[in-house]
Enzyme design. Structure first.
Site, mmCIF file in Angstrom:
data_model
loop_
_atom_site.group_PDB
_atom_site.id
_atom_site.type_symbol
_atom_site.label_atom_id
_atom_site.label_comp_id
_atom_site.label_asym_id
_atom_site.label_seq_id
_atom_site.Cartn_x
_atom_site.Cartn_y
_atom_site.Cartn_z
ATOM 1 C CB SER A 234 -0.836 0.010 1.289
ATOM 2 O OG SER A 234 -1.434 1.283 1.482
ATOM 3 C CE1 TYR B 252 -4.367 -2.710 4.860
ATOM 4 C CE2 TYR B 252 -3.744 -0.398 4.721
ATOM 5 C CZ TYR B 252 -4.096 -1.583 4.109
ATOM 6 O OH TYR B 252 -4.173 -1.644 2.730
HETATM 7 N N1 LIG Z 1 -8.543 -0.422 -1.537
HETATM 8 C C1 LIG Z 1 -7.541 0.327 -1.116
HETATM 9 O O1 LIG Z 1 -7.689 1.539 -0.877
HETATM 10 C C2 LIG Z 1 -6.186 -0.283 -0.947
HETATM 11 C C3 LIG Z 1 -5.091 0.571 -0.873
HETATM 12 C C4 LIG Z 1 -3.832 0.011 -0.695
HETATM 13 C C5 LIG Z 1 -3.684 -1.357 -0.606
HETATM 14 N N2 LIG Z 1 -4.779 -2.172 -0.683
HETATM 15 C C6 LIG Z 1 -4.565 -3.629 -0.568
HETATM 16 O O2 LIG Z 1 -5.138 -4.275 -1.681
HETATM 17 C C7 LIG Z 1 -5.428 -5.622 -1.324
HETATM 18 C C8 LIG Z 1 -6.840 -5.955 -1.785
HETATM 19 O O3 LIG Z 1 -7.759 -5.192 -1.021
HETATM 20 P P1 LIG Z 1 -9.076 -4.561 -1.649
HETATM 21 O O4 LIG Z 1 -8.998 -3.113 -1.447
HETATM 22 O O5 LIG Z 1 -9.317 -5.100 -2.997
HETATM 23 O O6 LIG Z 1 -10.175 -5.064 -0.595
HETATM 24 P P2 LIG Z 1 -11.253 -6.221 -0.632
HETATM 25 O O7 LIG Z 1 -12.200 -6.057 -1.762
HETATM 26 O O8 LIG Z 1 -11.808 -6.294 0.752
HETATM 27 O O9 LIG Z 1 -10.407 -7.538 -0.940
HETATM 28 C C9 LIG Z 1 -9.753 -8.261 0.047
HETATM 29 C C10 LIG Z 1 -9.588 -9.684 -0.467
HETATM 30 O O10 LIG Z 1 -8.830 -10.422 0.497
HETATM 31 C C11 LIG Z 1 -9.457 -11.680 0.707
HETATM 32 N N3 LIG Z 1 -9.167 -12.156 2.059
HETATM 33 C C12 LIG Z 1 -9.306 -11.482 3.223
HETATM 34 N N4 LIG Z 1 -8.983 -12.288 4.259
HETATM 35 C C13 LIG Z 1 -8.622 -13.489 3.717
HETATM 36 C C14 LIG Z 1 -8.193 -14.722 4.270
HETATM 37 N N5 LIG Z 1 -8.071 -14.936 5.597
HETATM 38 N N6 LIG Z 1 -7.896 -15.735 3.418
HETATM 39 C C15 LIG Z 1 -8.028 -15.580 2.083
HETATM 40 N N7 LIG Z 1 -8.443 -14.430 1.500
HETATM 41 C C16 LIG Z 1 -8.728 -13.407 2.316
HETATM 42 C C17 LIG Z 1 -10.944 -11.419 0.488
HETATM 43 O O11 LIG Z 1 -11.593 -12.590 0.055
HETATM 44 P P3 LIG Z 1 -12.616 -13.454 0.938
HETATM 45 O O12 LIG Z 1 -13.362 -12.505 1.842
HETATM 46 O O13 LIG Z 1 -13.484 -14.115 -0.088
HETATM 47 O O14 LIG Z 1 -11.745 -14.407 1.657
HETATM 48 C C18 LIG Z 1 -10.917 -10.408 -0.643
HETATM 49 O O15 LIG Z 1 -10.908 -11.051 -1.893
HETATM 50 C C19 LIG Z 1 -5.233 -5.724 0.190
HETATM 51 O O16 LIG Z 1 -3.980 -6.307 0.461
HETATM 52 C C20 LIG Z 1 -5.247 -4.268 0.616
HETATM 53 O O17 LIG Z 1 -4.527 -4.066 1.817
HETATM 54 C C21 LIG Z 1 -6.014 -1.666 -0.876
#
Ligand SMILES: NC(=O)c1ccc[n+]([C@@H]2O[C@H](COP(=O)([O-])OP(=O)(O)OC[C@H]3O[C@@H](n4cnc5c(N)ncnc54)[C@H](OP(=O)(O)O)[C@@H]3O)[C@@H](O)[C@H]2O)c1
Length: 251
Positions: free
Chosen positions: A139, A152
């Site tokens: 991130s 986080y």
């Molecule tokens: N959105 C932002 O602003 C942002 C910014 C910087 C970085 N990120 C990073 O991008 C990545 C994706 O996040 P996102 O924003 O796309 O959010 P999201 O839609 O909530 O996606 C999170 C994903 O992680 C999976 N997950 C969570 N816990 C898990 C577990 N115990 N085992 C297996 N899968 C798990 C979820 O799938 P299930 O619930 O189906 O398991 C879901 O597919 C993350 O690493 C996040 O920190 C996001």
């Protein structure tokens, strides 16, 4: 890295950035294995899309990961790309009465140990390929924290450091290591309100830019960073760290 003809496994592929990345790679002519805990979403995403495969994975459950690794060894021995993207985020008020470390433990378990465990499970398969890639999602909060998300941000700073070591250790092996450091993106990472927050970047637009950077090989030091995030990435070097921290964390 090549952009087509790969067999790719995406963690956190059921929603958000992981889902859109998985679909983008699938459209480019890659076989893509999407993983996550929500079976209903895996079924919906992969329905009627040959080459897009759903497999259940809970990174907090060692049994689930070893079942997945067995399945990959048996049915997808040509796996040559891992996108370790799954993550969770929770605000934490460290000053609250009764604050406990439950949320912090869950974040460490998923964002740190989850990436280490899936890398350990699949690296032997990746190392056997002529051309392999590991992409992990950190991130831009890895570079300067938002104080209301302490664990986080620290988990992403951990990944930023750990990936540099992994990249160095793998320098003589054909496994490229890339770090995806997204800005604030419209997903449900912190709840449904984030998906429509106008301050966040639309997820399709983010993944479109990422695919362009990957196409062009534009990822200095292995970091896939949008132009607009470079100021935060280099705040410390540029003598702007305190100012950036203060702007992100007003009194
Ligand atoms: N959105 C932002 O602003 C942002 C910014 C910087 C970085 N990120 C990073 O991008 C990545 C994706 O996040 P996102 O924003 O796309 O959010 P999201 O839609 O909530 O996606 C999170 C994903 O992680 C999976 N997950 C969570 N816990 C898990 C577990 N115990 N085992 C297996 N899968 C798990 C979820 O799938 P299930 O619930 O189906 O398991 C879901 O597919 C993350 O690493 C996040 O920190 C996001």
């Amino acid at each position: 890295m090549k952009m087509t003809g790969n067999t790719i496994l995406v963690t956190g592929g059921t929603s958000g950035i992981g889902r859109v990345l998985a679909e983008a790679f699938h459209q480019r002519g890659n076989r893509v294995i999407v993983t996550g805990r929500r079976q209903g979403l895996l079924d919906r995403i992969t329905a009627n899309r040959p080459g897009l495969i759903g497999l259940p994975l809970d990174l907090a459950d060692p049994g689930s990961l070893s079942r997945l690794a067995n399945e990959i060894r048996r049915h997808f021995p040509d796996l040559n790309m891992l996108i370790a993207n799954a993550g969770i985020s929770r605000a934490e008020d460290l000053t609250a009465d009764g604050w406990d470390v439950g949320d912090a433990e869950a974040i460490v378990e998923t964002n740190i140990l989850g990436v280490l465990r899936v890398t350990a499970a699949l690296l032997p398969i990746l190392k056997a390929q002529a051309d392999a890639t590991i992409i992990a999602t950190s991130s831009n909060l890895a570079f300067v924290p938002r104080a209301d998300f302490p664990t986080y941000c620290a988990s992403k700073a951990f990944l930023h450091s750990w990936l540099q070591s992994l990249r160095h250790q793998l320098r003589k092996v054909p496994v490229e290591v890339l770090e995806l450091a997204p800005p604030y993106v419209q997903t449900e990472l912190t709840g449904s309100q984030q998906a429509s927050d106008p301050r966040a970047m639309p997820v399709d637009a983010y993944v479109f830019e990422v695919m362009q950077l990957l196409d062009q090989g534009d990822h200095p030091q292995g970091e896939v960073l949008l132009e607009r995030d470079r100021a935060r990435r280099w705040a410390e070097r540029d003598g702007r760290y305190e100012a950036v921290f203060a702007a992100m964390n007003p009194d």
